[in-house]
Design a protein around this motif. Sequence first.
Motif, short mmCIF file in Angstrom:
data_model
loop_
_atom_site.label_atom_id
_atom_site.label_comp_id
_atom_site.label_asym_id
_atom_site.label_seq_id
_atom_site.Cartn_x
_atom_site.Cartn_y
_atom_site.Cartn_z
N ASP A 181 0.81 -1.21 0.00
CA ASP A 181 0.00 0.00 0.00
C ASP A 181 0.84 1.26 0.00
O ASP A 181 0.32 2.35 -0.22
N SER A 200 -4.86 1.00 -2.70
CA SER A 200 -4.85 2.46 -2.57
C SER A 200 -5.40 2.90 -1.22
O SER A 200 -6.11 3.90 -1.12
N PRO A 205 -3.40 5.92 -6.38
CA PRO A 205 -3.03 4.90 -7.38
C PRO A 205 -1.90 5.33 -8.29
O PRO A 205 -0.99 4.53 -8.57
N CYS A 216 -3.48 -1.24 -9.43
CA CYS A 216 -3.82 -0.68 -8.14
C CYS A 216 -5.33 -0.83 -7.95
O CYS A 216 -6.11 -0.50 -8.85
#
Length: 228
Positions: A181, A200, A205, A216
């Motif tokens: 992340d 995300s 993203p 993403c």
Amino acid sequence: MSPAGERGPGWPWRPAGVLFDMDGVLTANNAFHRRAWQEVAAELLGLTLTEHDLDTKVDGGRNPEILERLTGQVPDDALLHTFHHAKEGRYRDLARGALREVAGLGGYLDALEARQIPYALVTSGDAVNVAFALEALGLEHCFTVRVLGEDVTRGKPDPEPFVLGAARLGLDPRTCLAHEDAVNGVRSAAAAGCRVVALSTTAPPEVLLEAGAEQCVPDFTGWPLWLL
């Protein structure tokens, strides 16, 4: 939901193994970590951390490297011990009772089990935080293969954590799918040779794709789009 910015050949794809970061991947808990960093950095270091500091210096790494990035100096053992226990204790106080799994995680883990695809945890967190999070999520018996912050000498964005995670599954990292992340985490996984589907939950993203993610997604509900 369709993944954003998909690139790279061969999706959907059947990886030999899957490597999961913890914070921001299993649970969207980054706000608690960020607040703890801000409070403890102000208290112990006299630093006021901006959102830019949190984005570029704090997210995705072990405390020793983060402290070095923040202060410009390698922390001595006394400072590292004091800061680590203060910050992680504050994080757990903030997060207690509030952790929830990222949407679709349970179904995704079931899908991996059904396909006999092994998976591992690759986190910068310590054993206390890992036990805290997995218990809160009801995942104590999952992720029996783990790489923790104390298991490596070079944390993310260095590739060492994901190279070790793949090795503990008996796999080449180039055959593994990784979920991250944070920018430093994506860079670590991509540098190890993993294909990365980022979440995300922490960073936008476009930033994660620029760091090396091939796709993403907001959560794990879209796993059939990229996992055979």
